[in-house]
Design a protein around this motif. Sequence first.
Motif, PDB file in Angstrom:
ATOM      1  N   GLY A 172     -18.301  -0.157  -4.960  1.00 20.35           N
ATOM      2  CA  GLY A 172     -16.691  -0.503  -4.606  1.00 20.35           C
ATOM      3  C   GLY A 172     -16.523  -0.116  -3.207  1.00 20.35           C
ATOM      4  N   THR A 173     -17.154   0.490  -2.351  1.00 16.59           N
ATOM      5  CA  THR A 173     -17.096   0.534  -0.798  1.00 16.59           C
ATOM      6  C   THR A 173     -17.382  -0.570  -0.220  1.00 16.59           C
ATOM      7  N   ARG A 174     -18.606  -1.440  -0.785  1.00 16.00           N
ATOM      8  CA  ARG A 174     -19.107  -2.689  -0.444  1.00 16.00           C
ATOM      9  C   ARG A 174     -18.019  -3.563  -0.755  1.00 16.00           C
ATOM     10  N   ALA A 176     -14.918  -3.185  -0.969  1.00 19.09           N
ATOM     11  CA  ALA A 176     -13.502  -3.095  -0.247  1.00 19.09           C
ATOM     12  C   ALA A 176     -13.938  -3.160   1.313  1.00 19.09           C
ATOM     13  N   ALA A 177     -15.000  -3.648   2.016  1.00 20.90           N
ATOM     14  CA  ALA A 177     -15.429  -3.528   3.285  1.00 20.90           C
ATOM     15  C   ALA A 177     -14.584  -4.359   4.131  1.00 20.90           C
ATOM     16  N   ASP A 178     -14.158  -5.526   3.606  1.00 20.26           N
ATOM     17  CA  ASP A 178     -13.164  -6.284   4.171  1.00 20.26           C
ATOM     18  C   ASP A 178     -11.459  -6.330   3.964  1.00 20.26           C
ATOM     19  N   THR A 179     -11.387  -4.970   3.488  1.00 23.18           N
ATOM     20  CA  THR A 179      -9.838  -4.567   3.051  1.00 23.18           C
ATOM     21  C   THR A 179      -9.651  -3.392   3.688  1.00 23.18           C
ATOM     22  N   GLU A 180      -8.525  -2.928   3.495  1.00 23.68           N
ATOM     23  CA  GLU A 180      -7.966  -1.506   3.689  1.00 23.68           C
ATOM     24  C   GLU A 180      -7.744  -0.784   2.538  1.00 23.68           C
ATOM     25  N   CYS A 181      -8.934  -0.079   1.921  1.00 24.53           N
ATOM     26  CA  CYS A 181      -8.945   0.466   0.761  1.00 24.53           C
ATOM     27  C   CYS A 181      -8.166   1.931   0.526  1.00 24.53           C
ATOM     28  N   GLU A 182      -7.239   1.864  -0.355  1.00 23.95           N
ATOM     29  CA  GLU A 182      -6.171   2.856  -0.639  1.00 23.95           C
ATOM     30  C   GLU A 182      -6.818   4.049  -1.246  1.00 23.95           C
ATOM     31  N   GLY A 183      -7.745   3.715  -2.191  1.00 29.14           N
ATOM     32  CA  GLY A 183      -8.111   4.740  -3.004  1.00 29.14           C
ATOM     33  C   GLY A 183      -8.443   4.370  -4.161  1.00 29.14           C
ATOM     34  N   VAL A 184      -8.764   5.178  -5.294  1.00 26.00           N
ATOM     35  CA  VAL A 184      -9.463   4.804  -6.724  1.00 26.00           C
ATOM     36  C   VAL A 184      -8.381   5.266  -7.929  1.00 26.00           C
ATOM     37  N   GLN A 380     -20.125   0.830 -18.276  1.00 30.17           N
ATOM     38  CA  GLN A 380     -18.606   1.169 -18.036  1.00 30.17           C
ATOM     39  C   GLN A 380     -18.190   0.218 -16.913  1.00 30.17           C
ATOM     40  N   TRP A 381     -16.880  -0.127 -16.915  1.00 32.01           N
ATOM     41  CA  TRP A 381     -16.448  -1.203 -15.755  1.00 32.01           C
ATOM     42  C   TRP A 381     -15.972  -0.383 -14.579  1.00 32.01           C
ATOM     43  N   VAL A 382     -16.355  -1.096 -13.490  1.00 31.71           N
ATOM     44  CA  VAL A 382     -15.680  -0.843 -12.259  1.00 31.71           C
ATOM     45  C   VAL A 382     -15.158  -2.348 -11.582  1.00 31.71           C
ATOM     46  N   TYR A 383     -13.900  -2.026 -10.787  1.00 32.26           N
ATOM     47  CA  TYR A 383     -13.367  -3.530 -10.561  1.00 32.26           C
ATOM     48  C   TYR A 383     -12.634  -3.080  -9.293  1.00 32.26           C
ATOM     49  N   LEU A 384     -12.189  -4.342  -8.724  1.00 33.41           N
ATOM     50  CA  LEU A 384     -11.270  -3.873  -7.399  1.00 33.41           C
ATOM     51  C   LEU A 384     -10.117  -4.696  -7.417  1.00 33.41           C
ATOM     52  N   LEU A 385      -8.967  -4.166  -7.340  1.00 35.25           N
ATOM     53  CA  LEU A 385      -7.664  -4.878  -7.353  1.00 35.25           C
ATOM     54  C   LEU A 385      -7.123  -4.966  -5.908  1.00 35.25           C
ATOM     55  N   HIS A 386      -6.889  -6.343  -5.540  1.00 33.59           N
ATOM     56  CA  HIS A 386      -6.385  -6.664  -4.204  1.00 33.59           C
ATOM     57  C   HIS A 386      -4.949  -6.998  -4.193  1.00 33.59           C
ATOM     58  N   SER A 387      -4.264  -6.648  -3.073  1.00 30.88           N
ATOM     59  CA  SER A 387      -2.762  -6.790  -2.981  1.00 30.88           C
ATOM     60  C   SER A 387      -2.564  -8.208  -2.830  1.00 30.88           C
ATOM     61  N   LYS A 388      -3.374  -9.310  -2.815  1.00 30.62           N
ATOM     62  CA  LYS A 388      -3.438 -10.624  -2.667  1.00 30.62           C
ATOM     63  C   LYS A 388      -3.719 -11.222  -3.976  1.00 30.62           C
TER      64      LYS A 388
END
Length: 422
Positions: A172-174, A176-184, A380-388
């Motif tokens: 997840g941190t990898r 989100a490296a190009d974003t402002e990560c708000e949390g989980v 189990q799934w892990v994913y990233l939601l981006h504001s755009k």
Amino acid sequence: MASHVPAGVHFSPEIIAKAIAMFALGHQAKEVAEILKIGRTGTERLRRRWRAGQVTVPDEPAEEMAPEAMRRENRDAAFWRKRATDAAHDLAAAEHLAEELAGIRGMRVEIPDWLLRSSEGKKGRSVIGALTSDVHMGEVIDAEEILGINAYNPDICRVRMQRYFEAVCTVGTRWAADTECEGVLLAMAGDLISGDIHDELRMTNALTAHEQVSAVVGVYAAGLRMLLESYPRVHVVGVPGNHGRTTHKPTAKLYSRLSYDILAVSMLAEQFRDDPRVTFQYGRAKDQITPVFGRTVFTTHGDKIGTRGGMGFAGPMLPIVRGTKKISEQQASIGRRPDLIQHGHYHTSGAPGSVLANGSVPGYAEFADDIRAVVEPPQQWVYLLHSKWFLRERASIQLEAPSVPDKPKVRVPAGFRETADA
């Protein structure tokens, strides 16, 4: 009929007795005035005096009533009693419907601001999604019964869940490296424990249901602390599953309130009640809706998506597609459209469209072997939601390191090679 009638009330004792009976059944002064064909102002005054205890009617009438009139009075009383009972039933049904469909009454919802803000910023904002379900804490899978394909017990469960939370932090941190990560956004999507819903589980579980709840809370508490070392905040969403039920058979009513899964979520919330970085969302509804960056994430366990079982060689994927389609249509009928539906239950990892169907932590078990299901690793799934871009990244994390089978050992009888060469 004798009655104490205060000044200002100009009705006969018979009318007063009827009006008081109707007041006692919950009727308003306007209704009573219309039915008895009396003045509304006097009726309202009578109702106020009756509620204040200033109007009394004796239990027995002062004079005999004709049999026909008495029968008519009894019919009228029975009619109003039935109306009052029907109204009470209708009210209860309406309250239950509102509770089931919208989850409004008694629902504990604390959506943090960092999930709601949709402003982009220079880099864009992100939330890491962690979908956990079908943990089955307490279950025992005997490797010898399935030819050594898999094994499971509470100790293996702890190791696999630790591996999962480590992956969420690393991957997840990898991402989100190009974003402002708000949390989980951590989903506890049901079947957190093995439960006692089948006789074979009661016979083979390593822990009782209460011990399972305590153990799985410990696992998630450790996982939350690990997540907070890598991310600033965590929002936990909890829904009930079928293995966590406390009833012998699945129910439609009280499904969430009679669930060990929700008990586990509430116990976890109690542990972190003084930590403002962790928030919790769970309630009486079997589903939860979480707004993220102006979109919605729909979380459910999967046992109540409207379809059951697998379909031949296609396995569970066709029921998953049909069921999530039914969820979308149901929500659309009341003006809501889920942008992401996440669930478990089928122990099958898949991502058809805007759906994340989860695997399981135990992995291949005796039941799967019994129906000759395809072997799927615990994942189990892990994913990233981006504001755009919203669902920008996703990966199904394998909870066991891939095993390399040993080379087969073949013993060649003496003289076989020479014979073959000849």
